[in-house]
Design a protein around this motif. Structure first.
Motif, mmCIF file in Angstrom:
data_model
loop_
_atom_site.group_PDB
_atom_site.id
_atom_site.type_symbol
_atom_site.label_atom_id
_atom_site.label_comp_id
_atom_site.label_asym_id
_atom_site.label_seq_id
_atom_site.Cartn_x
_atom_site.Cartn_y
_atom_site.Cartn_z
ATOM 1 N N ALA A 238 0.842 -1.199 0.000
ATOM 2 C CA ALA A 238 0.000 0.000 0.000
ATOM 3 C C ALA A 238 0.876 1.247 0.000
ATOM 4 C CB ALA A 238 -0.895 0.002 1.225
ATOM 5 N N TYR A 239 0.557 2.197 -0.867
ATOM 6 C CA TYR A 239 1.291 3.458 -0.786
ATOM 7 C C TYR A 239 0.482 4.427 0.069
ATOM 8 C CZ TYR A 239 -1.705 4.075 -4.879
ATOM 9 O OH TYR A 239 -2.772 4.107 -5.734
ATOM 10 N N GLY A 240 1.155 5.417 0.623
ATOM 11 C CA GLY A 240 0.446 6.390 1.449
ATOM 12 C C GLY A 240 0.258 5.951 2.892
ATOM 13 N N PHE A 241 0.651 4.715 3.189
ATOM 14 C CA PHE A 241 0.441 4.201 4.537
ATOM 15 C C PHE A 241 1.294 4.954 5.569
ATOM 16 C CE2 PHE A 241 1.200 1.176 7.993
ATOM 17 C CZ PHE A 241 -0.085 0.753 8.274
ATOM 18 N N LEU A 242 2.575 5.131 5.236
ATOM 19 C CA LEU A 242 3.467 5.827 6.174
ATOM 20 C C LEU A 242 3.010 7.265 6.398
ATOM 21 C CD1 LEU A 242 7.041 4.586 5.222
ATOM 22 C CD2 LEU A 242 5.781 4.111 7.317
ATOM 23 N N ARG A 243 2.562 7.889 5.326
ATOM 24 C CA ARG A 243 2.111 9.278 5.463
ATOM 25 C C ARG A 243 0.970 9.372 6.473
ATOM 26 N NH1 ARG A 243 -2.017 11.783 3.318
ATOM 27 N NH2 ARG A 243 -2.302 10.266 1.652
ATOM 28 N N LYS A 244 0.026 8.441 6.356
ATOM 29 C CA LYS A 244 -1.118 8.471 7.267
ATOM 30 C C LYS A 244 -0.672 8.315 8.714
ATOM 31 C CE LYS A 244 -4.365 6.592 3.944
ATOM 32 N NZ LYS A 244 -4.530 5.237 3.402
ATOM 33 N N ILE A 245 0.302 7.431 8.898
ATOM 34 C CA ILE A 245 0.807 7.212 10.263
ATOM 35 C C ILE A 245 1.507 8.474 10.782
ATOM 36 C CG2 ILE A 245 2.562 5.945 11.572
ATOM 37 C CD1 ILE A 245 1.717 3.474 10.061
ATOM 38 N N PHE A 246 2.361 9.037 9.937
ATOM 39 C CA PHE A 246 3.106 10.229 10.385
ATOM 40 C C PHE A 246 2.170 11.402 10.670
ATOM 41 C CE2 PHE A 246 7.165 8.677 8.083
ATOM 42 C CZ PHE A 246 7.499 7.928 9.203
ATOM 43 N N GLU A 247 1.088 11.474 9.914
ATOM 44 C CA GLU A 247 0.144 12.581 10.119
ATOM 45 C C GLU A 247 -0.460 12.556 11.523
ATOM 46 O OE1 GLU A 247 -1.365 13.664 5.618
ATOM 47 O OE2 GLU A 247 -2.594 12.339 6.884
ATOM 48 N N VAL A 248 -0.630 11.354 12.054
ATOM 49 C CA VAL A 248 -1.166 11.252 13.414
ATOM 50 C C VAL A 248 -0.203 11.926 14.394
ATOM 51 C CG1 VAL A 248 -1.816 9.667 15.258
ATOM 52 C CG2 VAL A 248 -2.412 9.124 12.878
ATOM 53 N N PHE A 249 1.092 11.670 14.200
ATOM 54 C CA PHE A 249 2.084 12.262 15.111
ATOM 55 C C PHE A 249 2.167 13.771 14.918
ATOM 56 C CE2 PHE A 249 3.029 7.826 15.012
ATOM 57 C CZ PHE A 249 3.408 7.542 16.312
#
Ligand code: ASP
Ligand code: MG
Length: 439
Positions: A318-329
Motif C-alpha cells: 500500500a502506498y500512502g500508509f506511512l504518510r497516514k501514520i506520520f500525520e497522526v504524530f
C-alpha cells in the motif's frame, strides 16, 4: 571577539566565580561572557513557581526564604570589600523583594517566566559587582534588550544580530561584556526563556550574531566524552568532532551540551569549544565543520523512549500508509526519533508521552498497535561510520547478549542507532566501551 559561557557549577560557588574572573581576563581578546544561574537556582525557582501554581503560598514563601539565605551566604564570601558587599546585598534584596511581591499577585504563565528569569539576573549582577571590586572594566548587558523569540518560540537571529550590534556600537572601546544566558523576550514583549539548559543556546546565538571567533562553553567536565562517564568507568574526552556529530550526540543524550545550541554556530561556521572550568589547561573538545577523523567517536544514550509498533497486513504494497501514520504524530505535535519498517509493520519511537493515548487510539484504525515503554536509544556516532569497515560487526559482537528492540542504520552517514530496554542500558554502554573503543 569571542564568547565565553559559564554554566551553573562554574559560577555556583563564590570561589568559582573568582576563578571565572581570572579566566576571562587571561587574554586581551574582546569577549562577551554569558552566565547561567548559580547551580540549583533554576530548580528552586521552578519549585517556587509550582507552589504558586497550586496556590501553596506557604510552600512558596518557605522556598523563597531558603533561596535567599543561600544568596546572603554567597555574597558574604563573594565580596572582598565592604562596598562590594553592600552593593551585592542590595541586589539580593531587590530580587527577593520582587519574589516576595509575586507571592501576593495571582499566578500566571507570564509571571512564571519572570520568576525563572531571576537566576540569571542574579548571577550576572553579582558577578558584575565582583568585577567592579576587582577593577576589571566591563559592560553589563541585559539579554532582554536583544535576545528575542518569535510566536513559535524560535530565536530571531536576524533581529538579535541587529539589536546586539547596535548595543555593541555604543561601547566601541569596551573589551569585556557580561550578559545572561537563558532569558529572552517573546513575541508579546514579555520576559521568557530558551527552555531548561538554554544558556548554551544563548551563547551560540550570540556567537552567530556577531560572528565570533569562537564560542567557548565552560562546564565542569573536560569536553564531550566517548561514552557516559556517569555509568561507564573509563571514558575519554573527544578532541575534535563535527557539528553534525556533536548535534547527534547532544540530542541523543550527551548532557554536556544543549542540543539546539549547535545550529547557530554551525550556520555561521563559528567553532564551539567545550572546556573545563576546574581544569582550564585541558584540551576539551573542539566542534567545527571538520570531523577530524573517521570512524566511531562516541556512544550516547537517551532514556524515557516509547516504542510503538503498527502492524497491518493490509499495508502490504500500500502506498500512502506511512504518510497516514506520520500525520497522526504531526497532529499531536509529537516528534519521532527512530523509524524502522518491514513490509507488514512499522516501528517508531517517541520521547514525549503527553498524547500517547490519543495517538494510539488513532493508529488503531490502521492495524494492531503495540506500545513498549521504558526503552533507551543508544546512538553510536562517528564520521562516515557507515563506510567504516567492520563497525557493524564490532558493534553487534560487543552486544551479542543484549536483546535489541530496533536498529536504525543508514539514516545518516555518521550514526547507527539501536533501541534496548532501559534495564539493559548500562550494560550496553559498558560493552560498547570495550567492543568499540577497547576501553
Ligand atoms: N539556568 C537555566 C537552567 O538551569 C539555564 C542554563 O543553566 O542553561 O536550565
Ligand atoms: Mg546548564
Amino acid at each position: 571577539m569571542k564568547i565565553m559561557k559559564f554554566g551553573g557549577t562554574s559560577v555556583g560557588k563564590p570561589e568559582r566565580m573568582h576563578q571565572v574572573a581570572q579566566l576571562i581576563t587571561k587574554t586581551d581578546e574582546p569577549k562577551i561572557v554569558v552566565l547561567s544561574a548559580l547551580s540549583g537556582t533554576t530548580n528552586s525557582l521552578v519549585g517556587i513557581s509550582s507552589h504558586l501554581a497550586q496556590s501553596d503560598r506557604g510552600g512558596a514563601k518557605q522556598a523563597i526564604d531558603k533561596l535567599e539565605a543561600h544568596y546572603r551566604d554567597f555574597v558574604l564570601q563573594l565580596a572582598t570589600t565592604e562596598e562590594g558587599r553592600k552593593k551585592a546585598d542590595a541586589i539580593v534584596t531587590e530580587h527577593f523583594e520582587f519574589l516576595n511581591i509575586i507571592l501576593r499577585i495571582s499566578f500566571s504563565e507570564a509571571l512564571n517566566k519572570d520568576i525563572l528569569a531571576q537566576g540569571e539576573l542574579l548571577s550576572t549582577k553579582l558577578f558584575s559587582v565582583f568585577l567592579e571590586e576587582q577593577n576589571i572594566p566591563h559592560v553589563f548587558l541585559l539579554a532582554l534588550d536583544f535576545m528575542t523569540i518569535d510566536a513559535n518560540e524560535e530565536p530571531q537571529l536576524g533581529s538579535i544580530k541587529v539589536k546586539l550590534s547596535q548595543i555593541l556600537k555604543q561601547h566601541k572601546d569596551a573589551k569585556l561584556f557580561v550578559t545572561q544566558g537563558y532569558i529572552c523576550r517573546n513575541s508579546r514583549g514579555e520576559v521568557d526563556n530558551l527552555k531548561r539548559g538554554g544558556s548554551d543556546y544563548t551563547a551560540s546565538l550570540i556567537a552567530a550574531a556577531i560572528k565570533a571567533t569562537v564560542c567557548e562553553i565552560w562546564t565542569d567536565i573536560d569536553g564531550m566524552h566517548n561514552n557516559d562517564p556517569r555509568v561507564v568507568d573509563k571514558t575519554l574526552p573527544i578532541k575534535q568532532i563535527s557539528f553534525e556529530e556533536a548535534a547527534e550526540l547532544a540530542y541523543f543524550g550527551a548532557k554536556i551540551l544543549h542540543p539546539t545550541c549547535i545550529w547557530p554556530a554551525q550556520q555561521t561556521n563559528v567553532p564551539v569549544k567545550l572546556l573545563n572550568t576546574m581544569q582550564p589547561e585541558a584540551d576539551g573538545t573542539v566542534i567545527t565543520e571538520d570531523a577530524g577523523s573517521m570512524g566511531v567517536k562516541a556512544v550516547a544514550a537517551k532514556d524515557g523512549i516509547i516504542a510503538i509498533k503498527i502492524k497491518s497486513s493490509r499495508m502490504l504494497l500500500a502506498y500512502g500508509f506511512l504518510r497516514k501514520i506520520f500525520e497522526v504524530f504531526e497532529k499531536y505535535r509529537t516528534s519521532i526519533d527512530m523509524v524502522t519498517t518491514s513490509e507488514v509493520a512499522v516501528s517508531l519511537t517517541i520521547d514525549n508521552d503527553t498524547f500517547l493515548k490519543e495517538i494510539v487510539k488513532e493508529l488503531e484504525q490502521f492495524g494492531s498497535v503495540e506500545v513498549d515503554t521504558n526503552q533507551t536509544i543508544i546512538s553510536v556516532v562517528g564520521n562516515e561510520i557507515a563506510q567504516t569497515e567492520h563497525v557493524l560487526q564490532q558493534l553487534f559482537t560487543a552486544i551479542a547478549d543484549i536483546p535489541v528492540r530496533m536498529v536504525s542504520y543508514g539514516g545518516s552517514h555518521h550514526n547507527i542507532t539501536i533501541l534496548v530496554q532501559s534495564d539493559y542500558k548500562i550494560k550496553t554502554l559498558q560493552l560498547l566501551n570495550k567492543g568499540l573503543f577497547g576501553l
